[in-house]
Motif scaffolding. Sequence first.
Motif, mmCIF file in Angstrom:
data_model
loop_
_atom_site.group_PDB
_atom_site.id
_atom_site.type_symbol
_atom_site.label_atom_id
_atom_site.label_comp_id
_atom_site.label_asym_id
_atom_site.label_seq_id
_atom_site.Cartn_x
_atom_site.Cartn_y
_atom_site.Cartn_z
ATOM 1 N N ALA A 1 1.357 21.289 -7.895
ATOM 2 C CA ALA A 1 1.787 20.332 -6.865
ATOM 3 C C ALA A 1 2.827 19.380 -7.418
ATOM 4 C CB ALA A 1 0.589 19.533 -6.344
ATOM 5 N N GLY A 2 3.751 19.035 -6.562
ATOM 6 C CA GLY A 2 4.705 17.984 -6.915
ATOM 7 C C GLY A 2 5.749 18.378 -7.931
ATOM 8 N N ASN A 3 5.917 19.676 -8.155
ATOM 9 C CA ASN A 3 6.912 20.116 -9.136
ATOM 10 C C ASN A 3 8.277 20.334 -8.486
ATOM 11 O OD1 ASN A 3 5.120 20.747 -11.603
ATOM 12 N ND2 ASN A 3 4.066 21.775 -9.911
ATOM 13 N N SER B 1 1.062 23.345 -3.427
ATOM 14 C CA SER B 1 1.399 22.419 -2.337
ATOM 15 C C SER B 1 2.414 21.388 -2.799
ATOM 16 C CB SER B 1 0.151 21.659 -1.863
ATOM 17 O OG SER B 1 -0.654 22.439 -1.025
ATOM 18 N N ALA B 2 3.279 21.028 -1.861
ATOM 19 C CA ALA B 2 4.180 19.889 -2.065
ATOM 20 C C ALA B 2 5.093 20.082 -3.260
ATOM 21 C CB ALA B 2 3.378 18.587 -2.189
ATOM 22 N N ASN B 3 5.612 21.281 -3.406
ATOM 23 C CA ASN B 3 6.602 21.548 -4.436
ATOM 24 C C ASN B 3 7.973 21.780 -3.811
ATOM 25 O OD1 ASN B 3 4.796 22.028 -6.933
ATOM 26 N ND2 ASN B 3 3.861 23.318 -5.345
ATOM 27 N N ARG B 4 8.987 21.626 -4.618
ATOM 28 C CA ARG B 4 10.327 22.029 -4.257
ATOM 29 C C ARG B 4 10.692 23.203 -5.171
ATOM 30 N NH1 ARG B 4 15.743 21.806 -7.108
ATOM 31 N NH2 ARG B 4 17.002 22.681 -5.452
ATOM 32 N N SER C 1 1.292 25.648 0.836
ATOM 33 C CA SER C 1 1.485 24.728 1.953
ATOM 34 C C SER C 1 2.421 23.589 1.580
ATOM 35 C CB SER C 1 0.123 24.151 2.368
ATOM 36 O OG SER C 1 0.267 23.268 3.447
ATOM 37 N N ALA C 2 3.282 23.234 2.538
ATOM 38 C CA ALA C 2 4.112 22.031 2.400
ATOM 39 C C ALA C 2 5.113 22.115 1.259
ATOM 40 C CB ALA C 2 3.231 20.777 2.259
ATOM 41 N N ASN C 3 5.589 23.325 1.002
ATOM 42 C CA ASN C 3 6.612 23.532 -0.017
ATOM 43 C C ASN C 3 7.978 23.784 0.618
ATOM 44 O OD1 ASN C 3 4.738 23.869 -2.455
ATOM 45 N ND2 ASN C 3 3.928 25.382 -1.004
ATOM 46 N N HIS C 4 8.997 23.427 -0.109
ATOM 47 C CA HIS C 4 10.368 23.706 0.304
ATOM 48 C C HIS C 4 10.949 24.810 -0.582
ATOM 49 C CE1 HIS C 4 14.705 23.224 0.878
ATOM 50 N NE2 HIS C 4 14.442 22.508 1.948
ATOM 51 N N MET D 1 13.337 13.861 -8.821
ATOM 52 C CA MET D 1 11.945 13.675 -8.429
ATOM 53 C C MET D 1 11.628 12.190 -8.319
ATOM 54 S SD MET D 1 8.630 14.771 -10.761
ATOM 55 C CE MET D 1 8.874 16.526 -10.506
ATOM 56 N N ASN E 1 8.150 10.671 -7.528
ATOM 57 C CA ASN E 1 6.747 10.993 -7.246
ATOM 58 C C ASN E 1 5.814 9.889 -7.738
ATOM 59 O OD1 ASN E 1 7.662 13.527 -6.474
ATOM 60 N ND2 ASN E 1 6.397 14.689 -7.903
ATOM 61 N N ILE F 1 12.703 15.960 -4.619
ATOM 62 C CA ILE F 1 11.320 15.929 -4.160
ATOM 63 C C ILE F 1 10.824 14.491 -4.157
ATOM 64 C CG2 ILE F 1 10.461 16.550 -6.468
ATOM 65 C CD1 ILE F 1 8.038 17.843 -5.059
ATOM 66 N N ALA G 1 7.224 12.962 -3.426
ATOM 67 C CA ALA G 1 5.844 13.378 -3.175
ATOM 68 C C ALA G 1 4.863 12.414 -3.819
ATOM 69 C CB ALA G 1 5.600 14.789 -3.720
ATOM 70 N N VAL H 1 12.744 17.631 -0.012
ATOM 71 C CA VAL H 1 11.370 17.712 0.480
ATOM 72 C C VAL H 1 10.666 16.368 0.346
ATOM 73 C CG1 VAL H 1 10.658 18.701 -1.738
ATOM 74 C CG2 VAL H 1 9.131 18.871 0.220
ATOM 75 N N SER I 1 6.890 15.290 0.912
ATOM 76 C CA SER I 1 5.546 15.810 1.185
ATOM 77 C C SER I 1 4.484 14.928 0.552
ATOM 78 C CB SER I 1 5.380 17.222 0.604
ATOM 79 O OG SER I 1 5.982 18.190 1.415
ATOM 80 N N LEU J 1 12.547 19.200 4.491
ATOM 81 C CA LEU J 1 11.152 19.361 4.893
ATOM 82 C C LEU J 1 10.432 18.019 4.834
ATOM 83 C CD1 LEU J 1 8.582 21.043 5.531
ATOM 84 C CD2 LEU J 1 8.334 21.392 3.061
ATOM 85 N N SER K 1 6.590 17.044 5.420
ATOM 86 C CA SER K 1 5.301 17.693 5.676
ATOM 87 C C SER K 1 4.161 16.958 5.000
ATOM 88 C CB SER K 1 5.368 19.134 5.135
ATOM 89 O OG SER K 1 4.162 19.802 5.378
#
Lengths: 402, 402, 402
Positions: free
Chosen positions: B236-238, B259-262, B283-286, C210, C212, C234, C236, C257, C259, C281, C283
């Motif tokens: 996540a979050g990468n 989830s929630a990665n780019r 889910s919720a990735n770009h 990033m 985050n 990103i 996030a 993104v 997210s 995105l 999300s």
Amino acid sequence: MSSTTYDVTTWTIPGSATTAETDIGAVINSIIADIKAQQSSQQSKPGAVISIPPGDYALKTRVVIDVSYLRIQGAGHGFTSSSIRYNAGDTTNWHEIWPGGSRIRVENTDGAAEAILIHRDGDPRLSSIELADFCLDGVSFMPDENSYRNGKIGIRSTTATDSMRISGLGLVYLERGIVVVDADALQITNNMLCECGSCVELVGSGQASMVNDNLIGAGPWGFSIFAEHHFGLIVAGNNIFPRGASSIHLKDAANNVISANRLHSFFSGMITMEGACDRNLVSANHFLRNPESFPVFQDVPHPQDDLFGLVHVRGSGNTVVSNHFSFEVSSVSVQPAGATPTLVLVASGTHNYIATNHHAADVPVHAVVLDSSTIDTKVLDCGTAAEFAAFPGATFGFRPTP
Amino acid sequence: MSSTTYDVTTWTIPGSATTAETDIGAVINSIIADIKAQQSSQQSKPGAVISIPPGDYALKTRVVIDVSYLRIQGAGHGFTSSSIRYNAGDTTNWHEIWPGGSRIRVENTDGAAEAILIHRDGDPRLSSIELADFCLDGVSFMPDENSYRNGKIGIRSTTATDSMRISGLGLVYLERGIVVVDADALQITNNMLCECGSCVELVGSGQASMVNDNLIGAGPWGFSIFAEHHFGLIVAGNNIFPRGASSIHLKDAANNVISANRLHSFFSGMITMEGACDRNLVSANHFLRNPESFPVFQDVPHPQDDLFGLVHVRGSGNTVVSNHFSFEVSSVSVQPAGATPTLVLVASGTHNYIATNHHAADVPVHAVVLDSSTIDTKVLDCGTAAEFAAFPGATFGFRPTP
Amino acid sequence: MSSTTYDVTTWTIPGSATTAETDIGAVINSIIADIKAQQSSQQSKPGAVISIPPGDYALKTRVVIDVSYLRIQGAGHGFTSSSIRYNAGDTTNWHEIWPGGSRIRVENTDGAAEAILIHRDGDPRLSSIELADFCLDGVSFMPDENSYRNGKIGIRSTTATDSMRISGLGLVYLERGIVVVDADALQITNNMLCECGSCVELVGSGQASMVNDNLIGAGPWGFSIFAEHHFGLIVAGNNIFPRGASSIHLKDAANNVISANRLHSFFSGMITMEGACDRNLVSANHFLRNPESFPVFQDVPHPQDDLFGLVHVRGSGNTVVSNHFSFEVSSVSVQPAGATPTLVLVASGTHNYIATNHHAADVPVHAVVLDSSTIDTKVLDCGTAAEFAAFPGATFGFRPTP
């Protein structure tokens, strides 16, 4: 060394032979007294950093933090599984048997439950206390090492705080890991909080806080993450293991977000909303519910049965979307026997929205169940008509997955 | 200085003139030997911290970590793009040409491939090793600096570990960055892992680990993130850059979450599931797929063609929801020529769920394609009927975007 | 102490009586000059770490960073709310009144606006600068402490950078917190960036960066997070408080993104896309819009009215899915009076996708509004037909929530 930089291994308590090895709590309290003596002017109280090198430290006296801007920093979270070790039989040939790093053994002899108490009356709230990169080890659970009970608390605040940061810690074998009252902008990140009765408890009230990117797992009678009257909490990017009674438990909490977490539990109620929990978002999380695999805990009574819901919604206007549920329990283990397990139970409230969640299950399940009291719930694309159940009186919009 | 605090620049190997500058591996191994000598009692082995100040250090001898609770800590990840530099022509006027920070040049003369090997037999597993804030630089790729090949491995564990933490590192110009077998509660966060053949490889098996908040980009023949037989991994979050053959590659891995990665890639197979990958959530990735822009790599053969899918699902019960796909490839570049590119390919399995993903593409695409072997896939709101294709024999529920 | 390890409290500027307490900027510049003198060979420039122990430091001279691999590291982010304090009345009995930790008071007397300027001409770009764990305090806003104006900038880069990392900082009472031009692989994580006019501004251009896991909140005339011509960003895991004019503002930015954030604002435009923002995105975010509660700011004019949208989409191919919106504003406070507030406004562009967002509102709202210029927008499951509005000329696919 700067006058604001302390090392517990070199500090001497005036007139005392106590050392960090014999009572790190007394040593830190003595340092805090020195900080207050050195920084007596309201105009300049920048605080200090107290370093804890790797080592084995006994804590006999509770640390009391009543100054802002104090950072207590170790050099190793030091987690190891005491649960595995205590249940492993003969460990005489093991390389090591205890947690390590900057390891504080919580062995209060002062009658206090806490290793670290954060408390100050008056104004302003304590600000920017930082606890990082050390280990709080409760050492033992009574009477058999598997109770998750010993009365010990790792970190507890009893007055409001602002912008506290807890990161990189390892907590193990404490009955309660972190208990924070009235938090504002609290950040709990990158910690290893395992094998504690409860791990994170945000009590009283709270706002605008963050519990991200932690590895967390409580005991079967406790909370992995609990938040009460909290508003604006984000819980994201965590890996929440068993065996907590719940994974994330909200009580009377509104406008919080639980996104992009991995949750694994041996029980239902993985996300439990208690009281009135309104307008929360649960999105993009992975839920796995399967049976306890560790023999010593297999007979633990389930805190709630499988009709409770992996997600138990109580309140109004909540959004549960884009999650995955794996339900890997054989039919003989379902409680009550013969029941159809529930993945999402909307137990009360109006205008909740449950959509685009998918599940994979070993037994027939109800993807969503609506209590008879619920009003105007939306249930979209979460499974077939047979996987949906609404008690008489419930009002809803429903669209089955095609 | 505490006896558990070491500095590679001040440590002297008994009877040797070797220094951290000439062989930091030998120095660290000597320190580890000292830790073991100092901490010989099973009752207290808290480990130590080894500091690496900023500097240029050669590593000629592989570091072997066989103690728990060891933290090796630098003061700078030191990444710079060696790829840009090597391909820049005349750099005589450049301010600097090499990576920096606490920079370890991986130049083994001991026949070993690894800069750091983590290995211990017996019980318990090595716990709480922490590697933070330094640079591992493979220096050069053979023969032209663009091969991503030099046989060098940054960090490799070959026995199981618990609660290892890798954070803040910079890895560059290694054939393989991090290779970890049988990880439990591994945390890889906040690293800069770029210009390595492969970056993160979780091999053998693994559970309950975390790869969050990293900047990652592998070479065209390697993996940015690979996980084999892993269960309960969160990614996540990468921010995952090109130019890996894949961005995230799961092999026989169940119940993980992405989830929630780019993600950005020059190839299809951005998320590749190999073997049997079941009940994972994406889910919720770009996702952005566009062409290689760096001339030196523009002729690299694509590891898979554009029918492979940006997301290649192989297994059952997976959930792919709420993602965005940008496909920015001109029709003349599509492989095979004339094909309609695939965004999500369900290549095998039953009961997969693909919903609420949106795409923007420069050419007509298939948002979802179902192999003929696939059973009961759900495809909802991912595009028009013309953007969906199911091979004969596939069974599915489909709802086009209105 | 290693020759690459500096401490501002022990460094002496040759021939000067200036200390870190009197001008930490001059001290750091003197250290940087020493680094450059010590590291004069292109072959080895590993940089250095400059430590700032907790303390109160004045900065009179702008720091100019023109070397790669420099880490400036404090031991405390030191945030406290100056806004609360300045508006609290009599604080003579307060324990402390100023921020703390490694606190740098930004009090330039050199005519410069910035506390820290990052700038170097020539090649390569500055790489791997790391700023961590200190406090930049602008001290005061003119004329009444509530303007968010004082002309002070915390950190500004004016030439391109690679792999810069900003973490653990506390920023307070600066007109602009962080302003970075042409960022590549920038990481801004785990910071406390509050009570600044604007917090994070990524200007010029940028890629693969990033933001985050920060706690962020700007002033009512500024940006919490702004990104211009950025690609592959990103955002996030952040907790973004009021009172920024927007929470996240994209300008001519594609393929980014947003997210798993929590966003709270007193205004519409929480996510604002300006110019042409394509293929982004949004999300799994939680949005809360409610009224300003702090009396001193309750009369601040809203930067945009409630028809602007909590999410304002301008551009093509964007995806807004799986978000939650709480709109907690009484009807008398809606602007313009009598209007139906808009949650998501698609103000321009083609082929945007708005799906599976849920809202809870105190007044009737439009979940989605389409400008007459918009083409082929998809609006799915975001509310009833009455909660959807399309101006004449707009083309769209619409499915109401059942």
